[in-house]
Enzyme design. Structure first.
Site, short mmCIF file in Angstrom:
data_model
loop_
_atom_site.label_atom_id
_atom_site.label_comp_id
_atom_site.label_asym_id
_atom_site.label_seq_id
_atom_site.Cartn_x
_atom_site.Cartn_y
_atom_site.Cartn_z
N GLY A 67 0.80 -1.22 0.00
CA GLY A 67 0.00 0.00 0.00
C GLY A 67 0.83 1.26 0.00
O GLY A 67 2.00 1.26 0.40
N GLU A 110 -0.83 6.03 2.75
CA GLU A 110 -0.50 6.79 3.96
C GLU A 110 0.98 7.11 4.11
O GLU A 110 1.35 7.99 4.89
CB GLU A 110 -1.03 6.02 5.18
CG GLU A 110 -2.54 6.02 5.19
CD GLU A 110 -3.16 5.01 6.12
OE1 GLU A 110 -3.37 5.34 7.29
OE2 GLU A 110 -3.46 3.87 5.67
#
Lengths: 750, 325
Positions: free
Chosen positions: A714, A717
């Protein structure tokens, strides 16, 4: 030959819908016989409601209902104990207790938005108020455990013969000790939380933005006292999540309960002001980091203590040492000790890199201080303490190229031209400085199910109940589907944002992409198998009676026994609309490894020598997130994450009033986020090195199924982790002033 | 928003005939409509004055005349204003956002209300909004609040950038009511909060601003406006300074200084002006002149930085002005 879109610059498949206004957000849906709700919030932080006078509101034009705290007219229920973490710990309107300033204490429903809002202003409330607990410094501290494993969330690792972290620090040649403070920060998503609830018998359809569509139906169902399958969540387009749309707050249960009681659809939109107290915030916290090192900067001890706000109404459990001090550097001695203080303030929740962003601000600022104390260059200092195994678990990483991030970033940024001496570079009335920091963010894969349908027009539909918060999930699903099926992107139709679809990956923890992709690959494999089965079993098929093993699928065509045909042509010949299969992939990843995305930030600021405004002039970020699925969306996510970091470093702050427990800012005029002029071009480089241990169900060789999309981690963030420290470190280099309390505003530098 | 009647006036006389205790005049609406939505202002009658002939930007022997209904963006873009009064154009361009400047009028800008968060939240005590209710800002979040001209009842900052520039230029404000017209200097137009913070200026009930006149002066062309804030646009000033100098060679013969973000009204600094006059334009002169710029100021818990920021803003503005020359 169809070229896989994976890793390319792919424009949003929903871009045109969004810029033309055709994409429907929750508030855009119509309903027959609609009614409109407006909520009234408390103006004390702790106490009980003595009385609520609703007579004037009830008599106002167009008003249908007024529901008030404690009147028992809306039936709502507690969450099941195993889900209690995912909501506030009280039931809205079911009692007269006030738990925070800005809590919902009444709901007005009227024929129009304006009538509901105007009537709400006529409600008067009398309180028996008590002094709120509103200061982090005053409250008793509680340990912030236990974690899901039942352990306290503290971590202690000590080298043989070392009795305590204090002893390890005392024995170090160089010690850096620094105290940090960060104020309340808000998600401040562009789209205010808006919900439309419409019942059909005992089933309710809810239009709302939700980061986890399937869990949303479970949580809302529990609040309403119905089964999850009686709740359908539709949230195809969402104007930002950042954590504020993970759990079910009060507005959706209240709208759905009002719609049930009233027998009409109810639309409820929170105002911008209400968004500041009703949908979470990043908790206020203080941190103390102590680093022990040799004179040449090799770490011997890291101690990371924190004291964070924990709202009495429930909220996020701040663990800022996780994935920062337990991850980034090799150290023989490690101590992480988080604590909470219970305060009477609005419920908090995860906000983009919830623990990692504040944790990295503290650790990475302290590392810069260690670089200053030892005279070691900040990049070199990080390489000297490079961790090849997790310092807390001893496990190696599945894939880690952080060293390359440092070196690539330093080269792109021109780091070598830097002077370590503060105030070394002055241009006119501006002092220039540079700083850097590291970043890490966990890469945990979530469970996901995907259905693929091959249609008789030679297109494919890829369906999964994940959510696109503006991140690019629509496009990611299309890209993964096109790759897996070997089809051009325009022949793949993604379907997401609906709990009626197969349960999708939650859009949390930077996990939607790398959780969805393996399930797309598995679904493609199963759908191709189903297509072959149809081809050999259907009497109208040219392959009728053949062995499915003799058929090959390639780029939308079946080949075998000297024949070749597109799946669409085959389906048309058989009179079939389509063939489909659904596949699920579990959460988790191969054991024995630690999974993180890594990055390095480099920042240049200028600070006015008279008035001390800080302006960011250059920013370079290099990220190692495994395989890149969509280069454009990925870069956009990193840019957005870095802007979050710059914003937190320089602007964002909501002051909690000590006497009243009121959060001082409730508008985007008072709660500052950057304007375009505050943000320079951000240079993002993505290493694009597939993670060899995240290849999913088929390994690297998927046979007939495209697998170029596997090996991703991912990146939603990681841009926010450490970027505030890079800004602060640059401010130090520019001015010689170290600010450890966010935001770093000009008044702190005067 | 409370119910109200809405009418449009076609002449100043008609506007006056509609005026009353519960009537508000609507120009750009960027303050009034905003505050009506928040229930901070709840007029029973709203009279739209946009049809009144209070327009025009002209320059003559007496100075620059600007009609009260001219839009901020139009005045900022006016070539005459930009050439002869750069400080006005600069102050306007640093105000609000492009969208707001397209709507907001010059008269309305001078009458805009404070951005104090307590004034704008009817759930809190505010003497300006509700006389006698108390001042939440004194013990609340007061980082942006005033340090000059405050009282025990109010420390709200005057928000206008334009007014700071106009005060430096010696601007007159033209007023009209049913009783006739009058002209007052802008510097005397605003009142201090004292024990009556709800009274912000000398406007009489029903009186309208019809326009302003900015006198001709040598210093007007040698002037600048500096605005200091946390983000680069779309924010009110933490500190601002309008400075204008008349020079003979390197020597300052006349100085005009006003600051924003510091006072409960646009704040002239005559002592700093005097201390600059007759001295060479150097950073050392500026540093010496601003030493007592914040004398008499009173800080609160979160705005204790403002005296220092005030001094530094002035030195920076003066330095920038000298570099322009």
């Amino acid at each position: 030959m169809t070229v896989s879109p994976v890793g390319r610059e792919v424009a949003r498949v929903d871009g045109r819908l969004k810029v033309t206004g055709a994409a429907r957000y929750s508030g855009d849906y119509p309903a027959t016989n609609m009614s409109y709700a407006h909520v009234v919030t408390s103006t004390v932080a702790r106490g009980t409601i003595r009385s609520i006078d609703t007579a004037a509101a009830l008599a106002a034009p167009g008003v249908l209902r007024v529901y008030a705290a404690g009147d028992g007219r809306l039936r709502l229920y507690p969450l099941a104990p195993e889900f209690s973490f995912f909501g506030e710990n009280y039931i809205p309107l079911q009692d007269t207790t006030v738990r925070y300033y800005g809590q919902i204490i009444a709901v007005v429903v009227a024929e129009s938005v304006e009538q509901a809002r105007d009537a709400a202003a006529l409600i008067t409330v009398a309180y028996d108020a008590q002094p709120p607990r509103a200061s982090l410094a005053d409250g008793p501290r509680e340990p912030s455990g236990p974690t899901s494993s039942g352990e306290l969330s503290s971590v202690t690792v000590l080298a043989p013969g070392v009795a305590s972290i204090d002893e390890a620090l005392a024995a170090s040649e160089v010690v850096v000790e620094a105290d940090f403070e960060q104020p309340v920060q808000h998600h401040a998503a562009m789209e205010p939380h808006t919900v439309l609830a419409e019942w059909d018998g005992d089933r309710v359809t809810v239009h709302a933005g939700a980061q986890m569509p399937t869990p949303f139906t479970i949580l809302l169902g529990q609040r309403l006292g119905v089964l999850p399958q009686q709740v359908r969540l539709i949230g195809r387009y969402v104007g930002g999540g950042f954590g504020a749309r993970v759990i079910v707050w009060s507005e959706a249960p209240l709208a759905a309960a009002a719609a049930r009681e009233l027998g009409r659809p109810v639309k409820l939109a929170l105002t911008r002001e209400q968004m500041f107290t009703l949908v979470g915030h990043r908790p206020h916290l203080t941190q103390r980091v102590r680093l022990g090192a040799s004179r040449n900067g090799v770490l011997s001890a890291i101690s990371h203590e924190s004291v964070a706000e924990r709202p009495a109404a429930g909220g996020w459990n701040m663990l800022p040492g996780e994935s920062t001090s337990d991850t980034l550097y090799n150290t023989p001695n490690l101590r992480i000790k988080p604590q909470w203080v219970i305060l009477d303030m609005p419920g908090s929740w995860a906000m983009r890199a919830p623990d990692e962003a504040p944790g990295a601000f503290a650790l990475e600022t302290a590392m810069d201080e260690l670089a200053v104390a030892t005279g070691v260059d900040p990049v070199e200092l990080r390489l000297r303490n490079y961790a090849t195994v997790s310092p807390s678990t001893g496990r190696p990483w599945s894939s880690k190229h952080l060293d390359e991030c440092y070196r690539d970033g330093a080269r792109r940024f021109g780091w070598s031209a830097r002077s370590a001496r503060p105030r070394a570079r002055v241009d006119g009335e501006w002092l220039f400085g540079t700083g850097m920091s590291s970043a890490a963010y966990p890469a945990a894969r979530q469970a996901a199910s995907v259905r693929i349908r091959l249609l008789d027009d030679d297109t494919a539909v890829v369906s999964t109940g994940t959510s696109d918060l503006g991140t690019g999930a629509w496009t990611m699903v299309a890209v993964a589907g096109a790759d897996a099926l070997g089809l051009p992107l325009e022949r793949v139709t993604p379907e997401i944002g609906d709990s009626a679809l197969p349960p999708g990956a939650p859009a949390v923890g930077s996990g939607a992409t790398h959780s969805t992709v393996p399930a797309v690959v598995a679904a493609a494999r199963d759908t191709i198998d189903a297509l072959k089965q149809l081809a050999v079993t259907h009497s109208g098929s040219p392959w009728h009676g053949a062995n499915a093993k003799d058929l090959r699928y390639k780029q939308g065509r079946l080949h075998g026994n000297g024949r070749s045909m597109t799946f669409g042509k085959l389906l048309r010949a058989l009179g079939s609309r389509g063939v489909d299969a659904t596949a699920s992939e579990p959460a988790g990843a191969p054991s024995g490894y630690t999974f993180h995305t890594f990055g390095a930030h480099f920042c240049e600021v200028r600070v006015n020598r008279f008035t001390r405004e800080i302006r960011v002039t250059r920013f370079t970020t290099v990220v190692d997130a495994g395989r890149i699925i969509n280069a454009r969306a990925a870069r956009s996510q990193i840019v957005g994450g870095v802007i979050f970091g710059i914003s937190g470093a320089l602007l964002e702050e909501n002051h909690l009033e000590r006497d009243t427990g009121r959060l001082a800012a409730s508008t985007l005029a008072d709660y500052l986020v950057p304007v375009n002029a505050d943000i320079p071009d951000i240079d993002v480089h993505l290493l694009d090195r597939p993670d060899p241990h995240l290849t999913g169900p088929l390994g690297e060789d998927g046979g007939e199924v495209g697998t170029r999309s596997l090996g991703a981690r991912g990146l939603g963030e990681i841009g926010t982790v450490g970027s505030a420290a890079a800004v602060g470190n640059a401010v130090f280099n520019a001015t010689g002033i170290r600010i450890r309390k966010l935001p770093i505003t000009l008044d702190k530098l005067l | 928003m409370r119910a109200y009647t809405f009418t449009q006036a076609r002449s100043v006389r008609e506007a006056h005939s509609r005026a009353g205790a519960h009537t508000a005049f609507l120009a750009g609406g960027t303050t009034l409509v905003d505050l009506m939505k928040l229930d901070v202002m709840a007029p029973a009658h709203v009279v739209d004055i946009n049809g009144l002939p209070l327009r025009g930007v002209t320059l003559d022997r007496r100075g620059l005349h600007v009609g009260a209904l001219e839009r901020m963006s139009d005045v900022a873009a006016n070539p005459t204003v930009r050439r002869h009064y750069p400080v006005i154009a600069r102050a306007l361009e640093l105000s609000a956002s492009a969208q707001l400047r397209n709507m907001a009028s010059i008269g309305g800008n001078l009458l805009q209300r404070t951005r104090c968060g307590y004034f704008r939240d009817v759930a809190t005590a505010c003497n300006k909004r509700e006389p006698g209710s108390g001042c939440s800002a004194l013990t609340g979040w007061n980082r942006g609040h005033a340090i000059l001209g405050t009282s025990d009842d109010c420390a709200a900052t005057h928000p206008s950038d334009l007014a700071v520039a106009l005060v430096v230029l010696g601007t007159d404000v033209h007023l009209a009511s049913a009783r006739g017209t009058r002209t007052v200097p802008l510097d005397g137009f605003y009142t201090l909060p004292g024990t009556t913070p709800h009274v912000e200026n000398v406007l009489r009930p029903g009186e309208l601003i019809t326009g302003i006149t900015v006198p001709r002066s040598a210093w007007a062309a040698h002037s600048t406006y500096l605005k200091i804030r946390d983000r680069q646009s779309y924010e009110f000033a933490l500190a601002s300074a309008a400075v204008a100098l008349e020079m003979r060679g390197d020597t300052i013969t006349k100085a005009r200084i006003a600051v924003g973000g510091m006072g409960t009204r646009p704040w002239r600094l005559p002592a700093v002006e005097r201390a600059l006059t007759g001295h060479r334009a150097t950073e050392a002169t500026y540093e010496a002149a601003v030493r007592h710029a914040a004398s008499g100021s009173k800080t609160l818990e979160h705005n204790a930085f403002k005296p220092a920021l005030l001094r530094r803003t002035l030195v920076r503005a003066l330095t920038a002005l000298e570099e322009q020359r």
